[in-house]
Design a protein around this motif. Structure first.
Motif, PDB file in Angstrom:
ATOM      1  N   TRP A  36       0.831  -1.194   0.000  1.00  0.00           N
ATOM      2  CA  TRP A  36       0.000   0.000   0.000  1.00  0.00           C
ATOM      3  C   TRP A  36       0.874   1.255   0.000  1.00  0.00           C
ATOM      4  CZ3 TRP A  36      -5.231  -0.475  -0.342  1.00  0.00           C
ATOM      5  CH2 TRP A  36      -5.755  -1.748  -0.100  1.00  0.00           C
ATOM      6  N   PHE A  37       0.457   2.218  -0.805  1.00  0.00           N
ATOM      7  CA  PHE A  37       1.007   3.561  -0.805  1.00  0.00           C
ATOM      8  C   PHE A  37      -0.132   4.501  -0.447  1.00  0.00           C
ATOM      9  CE2 PHE A  37       5.261   3.485  -2.919  1.00  0.00           C
ATOM     10  CZ  PHE A  37       5.345   2.130  -3.164  1.00  0.00           C
ATOM     11  N   ARG A  38       0.212   5.734  -0.099  1.00  0.00           N
ATOM     12  CA  ARG A  38      -0.816   6.740   0.142  1.00  0.00           C
ATOM     13  C   ARG A  38      -0.333   8.096  -0.364  1.00  0.00           C
ATOM     14  NH1 ARG A  38      -0.646   7.088   6.801  1.00  0.00           N
ATOM     15  NH2 ARG A  38       1.373   8.163   6.984  1.00  0.00           N
ATOM     16  N   GLN A  39      -1.301   8.930  -0.687  1.00  0.00           N
ATOM     17  CA  GLN A  39      -0.990  10.276  -1.159  1.00  0.00           C
ATOM     18  C   GLN A  39      -1.973  11.247  -0.543  1.00  0.00           C
ATOM     19  OE1 GLN A  39      -0.760  10.748  -5.432  1.00  0.00           O
ATOM     20  NE2 GLN A  39       0.517  12.569  -5.214  1.00  0.00           N
ATOM     21  N   ALA A  40      -1.445  12.168   0.247  1.00  0.00           N
ATOM     22  CA  ALA A  40      -2.250  13.226   0.842  1.00  0.00           C
ATOM     23  C   ALA A  40      -2.226  14.439  -0.089  1.00  0.00           C
ATOM     24  CB  ALA A  40      -1.694  13.586   2.211  1.00  0.00           C
ATOM     25  N   PRO A  41      -3.217  15.322   0.021  1.00  0.00           N
ATOM     26  CA  PRO A  41      -3.255  16.505  -0.842  1.00  0.00           C
ATOM     27  C   PRO A  41      -1.967  17.325  -0.741  1.00  0.00           C
ATOM     28  CG  PRO A  41      -5.325  16.250   0.303  1.00  0.00           C
ATOM     29  CD  PRO A  41      -4.396  15.234   0.890  1.00  0.00           C
ATOM     30  N   GLY A  42      -1.386  17.643  -1.886  1.00  0.00           N
ATOM     31  CA  GLY A  42      -0.187  18.461  -1.914  1.00  0.00           C
ATOM     32  C   GLY A  42       1.086  17.738  -1.556  1.00  0.00           C
ATOM     33  N   LYS A  43       1.008  16.432  -1.358  1.00  0.00           N
ATOM     34  CA  LYS A  43       2.194  15.665  -0.973  1.00  0.00           C
ATOM     35  C   LYS A  43       2.469  14.569  -1.996  1.00  0.00           C
ATOM     36  CE  LYS A  43       1.920  16.451   4.000  1.00  0.00           C
ATOM     37  NZ  LYS A  43       1.964  15.801   5.353  1.00  0.00           N
ATOM     38  N   GLN A  44       3.692  14.057  -1.960  1.00  0.00           N
ATOM     39  CA  GLN A  44       4.054  12.964  -2.851  1.00  0.00           C
ATOM     40  C   GLN A  44       3.485  11.642  -2.339  1.00  0.00           C
ATOM     41  OE1 GLN A  44       8.372  13.089  -3.158  1.00  0.00           O
ATOM     42  NE2 GLN A  44       8.229  14.267  -5.056  1.00  0.00           N
ATOM     43  N   ARG A  45       3.303  10.727  -3.276  1.00  0.00           N
ATOM     44  CA  ARG A  45       2.869   9.389  -2.896  1.00  0.00           C
ATOM     45  C   ARG A  45       3.991   8.725  -2.102  1.00  0.00           C
ATOM     46  NH1 ARG A  45      -0.117   5.642  -7.297  1.00  0.00           N
ATOM     47  NH2 ARG A  45      -1.217   7.636  -7.458  1.00  0.00           N
ATOM     48  N   GLU A  46       3.617   8.061  -1.007  1.00  0.00           N
ATOM     49  CA  GLU A  46       4.612   7.443  -0.149  1.00  0.00           C
ATOM     50  C   GLU A  46       4.224   6.006   0.188  1.00  0.00           C
ATOM     51  OE1 GLU A  46       4.865   9.467   3.624  1.00  0.00           O
ATOM     52  OE2 GLU A  46       2.790   9.042   4.145  1.00  0.00           O
ATOM     53  N   LEU A  47       5.250   5.193   0.409  1.00  0.00           N
ATOM     54  CA  LEU A  47       5.016   3.813   0.816  1.00  0.00           C
ATOM     55  C   LEU A  47       4.463   3.780   2.237  1.00  0.00           C
ATOM     56  CD1 LEU A  47       5.400   0.711   0.392  1.00  0.00           C
ATOM     57  CD2 LEU A  47       7.646   1.005   1.436  1.00  0.00           C
ATOM     58  N   VAL A  48       3.421   2.974   2.434  1.00  0.00           N
ATOM     59  CA  VAL A  48       2.885   2.736   3.768  1.00  0.00           C
ATOM     60  C   VAL A  48       3.416   1.409   4.298  1.00  0.00           C
ATOM     61  CG1 VAL A  48       0.802   2.396   5.127  1.00  0.00           C
ATOM     62  CG2 VAL A  48       0.805   4.052   3.243  1.00  0.00           C
ATOM     63  N   ALA A  49       3.214   0.351   3.523  1.00  0.00           N
ATOM     64  CA  ALA A  49       3.671  -0.978   3.926  1.00  0.00           C
ATOM     65  C   ALA A  49       3.663  -1.892   2.720  1.00  0.00           C
ATOM     66  CB  ALA A  49       2.785  -1.554   5.029  1.00  0.00           C
ATOM     67  N   ASN A  50       4.541  -2.883   2.725  1.00  0.00           N
ATOM     68  CA  ASN A  50       4.475  -3.915   1.699  1.00  0.00           C
ATOM     69  C   ASN A  50       4.948  -5.248   2.251  1.00  0.00           C
ATOM     70  OD1 ASN A  50       7.280  -3.712   1.627  1.00  0.00           O
ATOM     71  ND2 ASN A  50       7.329  -2.550  -0.270  1.00  0.00           N
ATOM     72  N   THR A  51       4.671  -6.286   1.487  1.00  0.00           N
ATOM     73  CA  THR A  51       5.056  -7.630   1.881  1.00  0.00           C
ATOM     74  C   THR A  51       5.457  -8.393   0.629  1.00  0.00           C
ATOM     75  OG1 THR A  51       4.312  -9.654   2.979  1.00  0.00           O
ATOM     76  CG2 THR A  51       2.640  -8.391   1.813  1.00  0.00           C
ATOM     77  N   ASN A  52       6.466  -9.240   0.757  1.00  0.00           N
ATOM     78  CA  ASN A  52       6.892  -9.986  -0.424  1.00  0.00           C
ATOM     79  C   ASN A  52       6.372 -11.416  -0.383  1.00  0.00           C
ATOM     80  OD1 ASN A  52       8.574 -11.458   1.289  1.00  0.00           O
ATOM     81  ND2 ASN A  52      10.414 -10.314   0.723  1.00  0.00           N
ATOM     82  N   SER A  53       6.682 -12.170  -1.395  1.00  0.00           N
ATOM     83  CA  SER A  53       6.143 -13.522  -1.511  1.00  0.00           C
ATOM     84  C   SER A  53       6.668 -14.443  -0.416  1.00  0.00           C
ATOM     85  CB  SER A  53       6.472 -14.107  -2.884  1.00  0.00           C
ATOM     86  OG  SER A  53       7.875 -14.058  -3.113  1.00  0.00           O
ATOM     87  N   GLY A  54       7.782 -14.051   0.206  1.00  0.00           N
ATOM     88  CA  GLY A  54       8.327 -14.847   1.297  1.00  0.00           C
ATOM     89  C   GLY A  54       7.737 -14.511   2.647  1.00  0.00           C
ATOM     90  N   GLY A  55       6.911 -13.487   2.688  1.00  0.00           N
ATOM     91  CA  GLY A  55       6.259 -13.112   3.937  1.00  0.00           C
ATOM     92  C   GLY A  55       6.924 -11.981   4.697  1.00  0.00           C
ATOM     93  N   SER A  56       8.036 -11.481   4.202  1.00  0.00           N
ATOM     94  CA  SER A  56       8.681 -10.351   4.864  1.00  0.00           C
ATOM     95  C   SER A  56       7.826  -9.102   4.693  1.00  0.00           C
ATOM     96  CB  SER A  56      10.067 -10.102   4.259  1.00  0.00           C
ATOM     97  OG  SER A  56      10.906 -11.210   4.485  1.00  0.00           O
ATOM     98  N   THR A  57       7.860  -8.249   5.713  1.00  0.00           N
ATOM     99  CA  THR A  57       7.067  -7.023   5.678  1.00  0.00           C
ATOM    100  C   THR A  57       7.958  -5.807   5.899  1.00  0.00           C
ATOM    101  OG1 THR A  57       6.569  -7.212   8.040  1.00  0.00           O
ATOM    102  CG2 THR A  57       4.984  -8.161   6.505  1.00  0.00           C
ATOM    103  N   ASN A  58       7.455  -4.680   5.429  1.00  0.00           N
ATOM    104  CA  ASN A  58       8.182  -3.425   5.523  1.00  0.00           C
ATOM    105  C   ASN A  58       7.160  -2.330   5.783  1.00  0.00           C
ATOM    106  OD1 ASN A  58      10.390  -1.572   5.183  1.00  0.00           O
ATOM    107  ND2 ASN A  58       9.619  -1.125   3.132  1.00  0.00           N
TER     108      ASN A  58
END
Length: 114
Positions: A36-58
């Motif tokens: 998931w990414f998010r973008q607030a008004p007037g701001k750049q899109r930013e990473l919120v969280a992600n997960t890979n096929s191995g189950g690691s999260t960020n």
């Protein structure tokens, strides 16, 4: 043709919770990364969280301890459980997936009132 369809956004008071879902059609289980990414008004899109096929999260530092990402490969779906929401979490949230190229959902609005 891969499509990502998000659901679960809405309006919530500060301190509340929401759960976002993103279902992938056309492929899904082959994605290396979903998140998931998010973008607030007037701001750049930013990473919120992600997960890979191995189950690691960020996670972004701003959401650590409050948001939890999970993935169901059998359903080609990724979830974002958002707790203790703050007004600064207000943004359009975009589902993202990567398999040899980037795929994006259409976005879902999350509004947190103070």
């Amino acid at each position: 043709q891969v499509q990502l369809v998000e659901s679960g956004g809405g309006l919530v008071q500060a301190g509340g919770s929401l759960r976002l879902s993103c279902a992938a059609s056309g492929s899904g289980s082959g994605f290396n990364t979903m998140g998931w990414f998010r973008q607030a008004p007037g701001k750049q899109r930013e990473l919120v969280a992600n997960t890979n096929s191995g189950g690691s999260t960020n996670y972004a530092d701003s959401v650590k301890g409050r948001f939890t990402i999970s993935r169901d490969n059998a359903k080609s779906t990724v979830y974002l459980q958002m707790n203790s929401l703050k007004p600064e979490d207000t943004a359009v949230y975009y589902c993202h997936a990567y398999a040899f190229r980037n795929y994006w959902g259409q976005g879902t609005q999350v509004t947190v009132s103070s």
